[in-house]
Write a protein that holds these residues in place. Structure first.
Motif, PDB file in Angstrom:
ATOM      1  N   ARG A 130      -0.814   1.503  -2.055  1.00 27.81           N
ATOM      2  CA  ARG A 130      -2.144   1.705  -1.467  1.00 27.81           C
ATOM      3  C   ARG A 130      -2.924   2.808  -2.182  1.00 27.81           C
ATOM      4  N   ILE A 131      -2.226   3.797  -2.732  1.00 31.14           N
ATOM      5  CA  ILE A 131      -2.913   4.880  -3.450  1.00 31.14           C
ATOM      6  C   ILE A 131      -3.565   4.348  -4.724  1.00 31.14           C
ATOM      7  N   VAL A 132      -2.841   3.510  -5.445  1.00 26.78           N
ATOM      8  CA  VAL A 132      -3.371   2.937  -6.688  1.00 26.78           C
ATOM      9  C   VAL A 132      -4.518   1.973  -6.381  1.00 26.78           C
ATOM     10  N   ILE A 133      -4.351   1.172  -5.349  1.00 24.95           N
ATOM     11  CA  ILE A 133      -5.415   0.239  -4.952  1.00 24.95           C
ATOM     12  C   ILE A 133      -6.674   1.009  -4.558  1.00 24.95           C
ATOM     13  N   ALA A 134      -6.489   2.088  -3.795  1.00 21.73           N
ATOM     14  CA  ALA A 134      -7.633   2.909  -3.385  1.00 21.73           C
ATOM     15  C   ALA A 134      -8.298   3.562  -4.598  1.00 21.73           C
TER      16      ALA A 134
ATOM     17  N   LEU B 184     -13.051   3.765  -8.051  1.00 23.42           N
ATOM     18  CA  LEU B 184     -13.658   3.665  -9.381  1.00 23.42           C
ATOM     19  C   LEU B 184     -14.788   2.640  -9.375  1.00 23.42           C
ATOM     20  N   GLU B 185     -14.560   1.513  -8.721  1.00 29.20           N
ATOM     21  CA  GLU B 185     -15.615   0.499  -8.609  1.00 29.20           C
ATOM     22  C   GLU B 185     -16.821   1.057  -7.855  1.00 29.20           C
ATOM     23  N   ASN B 186     -16.548   1.795  -6.786  1.00 30.39           N
ATOM     24  CA  ASN B 186     -17.635   2.392  -6.007  1.00 30.39           C
ATOM     25  C   ASN B 186     -18.404   3.416  -6.836  1.00 30.39           C
TER      26      ASN B 186
ATOM     27  N   PHE C  69      -9.325  10.473  -4.930  1.00 31.24           N
ATOM     28  CA  PHE C  69      -8.366   9.376  -5.060  1.00 31.24           C
ATOM     29  C   PHE C  69      -7.651   9.416  -6.412  1.00 31.24           C
ATOM     30  N   ASN C  70      -8.361   9.863  -7.430  1.00 33.79           N
ATOM     31  CA  ASN C  70      -7.756   9.936  -8.757  1.00 33.79           C
ATOM     32  C   ASN C  70      -6.641  10.979  -8.794  1.00 33.79           C
ATOM     33  N   VAL C  71      -6.869  12.110  -8.141  1.00 32.83           N
ATOM     34  CA  VAL C  71      -5.840  13.154  -8.076  1.00 32.83           C
ATOM     35  C   VAL C  71      -4.600  12.631  -7.361  1.00 32.83           C
TER      36      VAL C  71
END
Length: 274
Positions: free
Chosen positions: A180-184, A189-191, A239-241
């Motif tokens: 879920r972390i990678v999906i988020a 990134l898309e947002n 989210f990247n962190v």
């Protein structure tokens, strides 16, 4: 293989046969040239008094070109058919993993360039260039997501094969990208790209009104778009962190899958457009 070589040898030996007929030389010279083309310089010097060097240079250039071409063709064919002896499922797995690796590298490279371009100067051409670049980045994201989906579906479909061959690293790739972390991270990134592109397009379409402060409505709209952009940047960085922390821990446990995951070049925070 050897299509170019044999064509060259046929032409060379045919030319030597004509020379033998014209100059009343032994015809077995042509047979020797056919079986061993490297002997051609010897017969050139033996049969010719003039133009020896010219013919020799022509031969050397042509012969070198033929050898280089055959080596190139051989290397291409070797690469193309290097997995032909493997079962179809194994070949498919190798192909999918290579696609995933390549698309991940491409996306990483584009994200590095985006980071360099994300502080856009107040010039119309810079805005347009960045909008075009974001479109290209989206295309790379789509390819990468398709490669991830392809790999995950393969693991699900061939679960017995993966287990039987003890390919645990394939499972771990699936587990990483399903986290879920990678999906988020990818969604954030898309947002970020959506809001960045929206801001750039608004600035591009209303450049004079914003830079010259001709309209309070445009300035107000700019502030709204910019705040959305700021929130998207902050959200993506958070989210990247989390993704980086999770990925670092994951790589420590499964180092063999490192090349299939986003690189650490993505760790830099995106700079704000001002």
């Amino acid at each position: 293989m050897y299509y170019i070589y044999f064509s060259f040898v046929f032409i060379l030996s045919g030319w030597m046969l004509l020379e033998c007929n014209r100059r009343s030389l032994p015809k077995w010279w042509a047979a020797i040239v056919f079986t061993s083309p490297v002997t051609t310089p010897y017969f050139i010097f033996k049969s010719r008094k003039g133009q020896r060097l010219t013919l020799l240079m022509i031969f050397l250039v042509c012969f070198s070109f033929v050898i280089a071409s055959e080596i190139f063709i051989y290397s291409k064919m070797k690469t193309k058919y290097r997995y032909v002896h493997l079962p179809p499922v194994t070949r498919q797995l190798i192909r999918y993993s290579e696609i995933l690796k390549q698309t991940t590298q491409n996306l990483d490279n584009y994200l590095v360039k985006l980071e360099q371009q994300s502080k856009v100067q107040s010039k119309v051409e810079k805005l347009e260039q960045t909008i075009i670049f974001i479109g290209e980045l989206r295309h790379n994201m789509h390819d990468n997501q398709a490669a991830i989906k392809q790999m995950v579906e393969f693991v699900e479909k061939h679960r017995d094969f993966v287990t039987r061959k003890d390919l645990q690293w394939v499972y771990e790739i699936k587990r990483f990208y399903n986290n879920r972390i990678v999906i988020a991270h990818f969604k954030s990134l898309e947002n970020y790209l959506d809001n960045f592109e929206t801001l750039l397009r608004f600035c591009d379409q209303n450049f004079d009104a914003i830079t010259k402060a001709e309209s309070t409505i445009h300035l107000k709209n700019y502030d709204e778009y910019y705040l959305r952009y700021r929130r998207a940047v902050d959200s993506h960085n958070r989210f990247n962190v989390k993704r980086i922390e999770f990925q670092n821990d994951f790589i420590e446990r499964y180092p063999e899958i490192k090349e299939y995951l986003p690189t650490k070049r993505q760790t830099e925070a995106f700079r704000l457009w001002e």
